[in-house]
Design an enzyme around this catalytic site. Structure first.
Site, short mmCIF file in Angstrom:
data_model
loop_
_atom_site.label_atom_id
_atom_site.label_comp_id
_atom_site.label_asym_id
_atom_site.label_seq_id
_atom_site.Cartn_x
_atom_site.Cartn_y
_atom_site.Cartn_z
N HIS A 1 9.71 -6.80 4.71
CA HIS A 1 8.60 -5.88 4.96
C HIS A 1 7.75 -5.72 3.70
O HIS A 1 6.51 -5.78 3.75
CB HIS A 1 9.19 -4.53 5.39
CG HIS A 1 8.19 -3.42 5.51
ND1 HIS A 1 7.64 -3.05 6.72
CD2 HIS A 1 7.64 -2.59 4.58
CE1 HIS A 1 6.79 -2.05 6.53
NE2 HIS A 1 6.79 -1.75 5.24
N GLU A 2 8.39 -5.55 2.54
CA GLU A 2 7.65 -5.37 1.30
C GLU A 2 6.90 -6.64 0.89
O GLU A 2 5.77 -6.58 0.42
CB GLU A 2 8.60 -4.92 0.19
CG GLU A 2 9.28 -3.59 0.44
CD GLU A 2 8.29 -2.45 0.70
OE1 GLU A 2 7.15 -2.51 0.19
OE2 GLU A 2 8.65 -1.50 1.41
N HIS B 1 3.75 -6.82 2.82
CA HIS B 1 2.67 -6.03 2.25
C HIS B 1 1.91 -6.82 1.18
O HIS B 1 0.68 -6.79 1.12
CB HIS B 1 3.24 -4.76 1.59
CG HIS B 1 3.47 -3.62 2.53
ND1 HIS B 1 2.51 -3.16 3.41
CD2 HIS B 1 4.55 -2.81 2.70
CE1 HIS B 1 2.99 -2.13 4.08
NE2 HIS B 1 4.23 -1.91 3.69
N GLU C 1 1.62 -0.76 7.89
CA GLU C 1 3.06 -0.68 8.08
C GLU C 1 3.50 -1.52 9.29
O GLU C 1 4.50 -2.23 9.24
CB GLU C 1 3.48 0.78 8.28
CG GLU C 1 3.38 1.63 7.03
CD GLU C 1 4.27 1.13 5.92
OE1 GLU C 1 5.44 0.79 6.20
OE2 GLU C 1 3.81 1.06 4.78
#
Length: 271
Positions: A136-137, A140, A197
Site C-alpha cells: 500500500h505504501e 502511494h 487511499e
C-alpha cells in the site's frame, strides 16, 4: 499596492489554468487522471529531509528479528512493484526503516522512504499482512500521491487568496475565506485523499500478489486493524475509508490478484 496585487493575479490566472489543464493529462499507474505540478527532485528532497528529521526524533529498532522480517518483505514487495508497474516513475533506491513506536502505523514519503512502526507488527500478524501494508505504501509512492496532495493544497490556497482579495459584502473577507476553506476541505481535499487511499489499496493488492503473498491476507489485516482501533470519525470527514468500506472494496477487487498469486512463486519471509 492592493490593486497591483489584484492585477498581477488576474494576469497569472490564464497561465495557471493552462498549466493545470496540461498537467491534468498525466495518469497514475492505474489510469486515473492526475494533477501533480511539483518537480520530482524537489519532492524527493523534501521527503528525504522529513525522513531524516524523523530519524533524529524517533528511535530506530535494534531488534534484528524484526528488521530482518520487515526488510525481507520490503525487498519482495519493491521488486514486485517495479515489475508490476514498469512504466511508473520510481525512486532510484528505496529505504525502509523500523521505528520504535507502539502505534500500528506505516507511512511513505516521496523519494522512496518508508517507515514502519513496531506497533504495526502486533497487528500485521503474518508476513503477508505486512506485505499488504508495505505494498500500500509503495503504491502511494509510485502513484505520486504526495505530489498530487501538495499540488492540491497549493491550488486551494491560491484560490482562497484570490477570493479573499476580491470578496466584499456582509459576510466579510475573513468569514468568507473560513467558509470556503471548510468547503474546499470537505469538497476537495478529503475526497481526493480517500481516492488516494483506495488507489493505494488496489495497487497494494496487485503488488503483494505478484510478490507471492496471499492477497486475502489484506482483508485479515484490516479486520485486525478494526479490532485494535477505537472509533473512527464519520467516513465523509476522514481521509481514510472506514474499515468496513475498505474491507468490502478489497474483497470486491480480489479476483485478479488471486489469479496472479496462484501463478507467482510463494514468498518466504518467515525466518
Amino acid at each position: 499596492m492592493r490593486l497591483r496585487c489584484r492585477l498581477r493575479l488576474l494576469w497569472m490566472m490564464p497561465f495557471l489554468l493552462s498549466l493545470m489543464l496540461l498537467a491534468g493529462c498525466e495518469k497514475t499507474p492505474t489510469g486515473r487522471s492526475q494533477l501533480a505540478l511539483v518537480p520530482e527532485p524537489l519532492m524527493a528532497r523534501m521527503g528525504g529531509d522529513a525522513f531524516e528529521q524523523l530519524r533524529r526524533r524517533q528511535p530506530v529498532t535494534r531488534d534484528t528479528t524484526v528488521n530482518r522480517r520487515v526488510q525481507c518483505v520490503a525487498r519482495a514487495v519493491v521488486a514486485a512493484a517495479e515489475a508490476r508497474y514498469p512504466a511508473a516513475d520510481r525512486p532510484e533506491a528505496w529505504e525502509v526503516v523500523v521505528f520504535e513506536d507502539p502505534a500500528p502505523n506505516a507511512f511513505a514519503l516521496p523519494g522512496g522512504r518508508i517507515g514502519v512502526h513496531t506497533g504495526l507488527l502486533r497487528v500485521a500478524e503474518t508476513p503477508a499482512q505486512l506485505a499488504a501494508v508495505i505494498g500500500h505504501e509503495v503504491g502511494h509512492v509510485l502513484a505520486d500521491h504526495g505530489n498530487e496532495r501538495l499540488t492540491q493544497q497549493l491550488g486551494i490556497k491560491a484560490v482562497l487568496l484570490v477570493v479573499g482579495l476580491f470578496s466584499e459584502g456582509e459576510l466579510g473577507q475573513q468569514q468568507l475565506m473560513q467558509a470556503l476553506g471548510l468547503g474546499a476541505r470537505l469538497g476537495i481535499s478529503l475526497p481526493f485523499s480517500r481516492a488516494h487511499e483506495q488507489e493505494a489499496d488496489l495497487m497494494g493488492l496487485a503488488i503483494m500478489a505478484q510478490a507471492g503473498f496471499d492477497p486475502r491476507q489484506s482483508v485479515s489485516l484490516w479486520r485486525n486493524m478494526a479490532e485494535a482501533g477505537g472509533g473512527q470519525p464519520p467516513e465523509f470527514l476522514s481521509t481514510h475509508p472506514a474499515h468496513g468500506s475498505r474491507i468490502e472494496a478489497l474483497q470486491d477487487a480480489m479476483e485478479a490478484p488471486l489469479a496472479t498469486y496462484r501463478e507467482a512463486v510463494p514468498a518466504d519471509c518467515t525466518g
